[in-house]
Design an enzyme around this catalytic site. Sequence first.
Site, short mmCIF file in Angstrom:
data_model
loop_
_atom_site.label_atom_id
_atom_site.label_comp_id
_atom_site.label_asym_id
_atom_site.label_seq_id
_atom_site.Cartn_x
_atom_site.Cartn_y
_atom_site.Cartn_z
N ASN A 98 0.83 -1.20 0.00
CA ASN A 98 0.00 0.00 0.00
C ASN A 98 0.87 1.25 0.00
OD1 ASN A 98 -2.33 1.68 0.29
ND2 ASN A 98 -3.34 0.04 1.43
N HIS A 137 22.20 1.84 13.49
CA HIS A 137 23.52 2.28 13.96
C HIS A 137 23.78 1.69 15.34
CE1 HIS A 137 24.16 5.14 10.72
NE2 HIS A 137 22.85 5.35 10.79
N THR A 141 10.39 -5.55 17.18
CA THR A 141 11.81 -5.59 17.50
C THR A 141 12.34 -7.01 17.65
OG1 THR A 141 11.36 -5.45 19.87
CG2 THR A 141 11.69 -3.37 18.69
N ARG A 153 4.09 -7.24 21.00
CA ARG A 153 4.00 -8.45 21.83
C ARG A 153 2.83 -9.29 21.32
NH1 ARG A 153 1.03 -4.71 23.60
NH2 ARG A 153 -0.76 -4.92 24.95
#
Length: 166
Positions: free
Chosen positions: A67, A97, A146, A161
């Site tokens: 999209n 980084h 993550t 989660r």
Amino acid sequence: MTFVEKVARAIRTTERLNTIPYDDQESIRKTWSDLTGREVDETFRLIPPVYCDHGINITLGRNVFVNQGCRFNDIGGIEIDDDVMLGPNVSLISAGHSTSPADRRRGITAAPIRIGRNVWIGTGAIVLQGVTIGADAIVGAGAVVTRSVPPATLVVGSPARVVRKL
């Protein structure tokens, strides 16, 4: 080709892609193939605009839908399997980084993002480097992913989660 040249080429190609009308999917597919250096399946659909920093490290399966407003930072590689849907403004960020202040400007960290078959990633979600999203999973709108996501689960939040099995 240097790093800077790769980035400049990707930006030029996505600028060109972003001028193509949605109704001209054939031209969108051709320009996407120019960006990635790989033929794209005729079932691929994309609503411009799209943003990318390299392009050459992206692989797509069949029947992928992207999209508008999606971002592919693909230095670390992005692999998307068949039947995946990306909502508006999804960001796939395969590089970053160092967290060390002394090393932050010395280089880039990178790890591939892998998105399994039949995954749906909701509006505004961000998937970070090194994450694998298992087949049939859903990433809720606005989630920041993550860590890897098990197959057939729904993840939400920041950081994302698991809230339930599908």
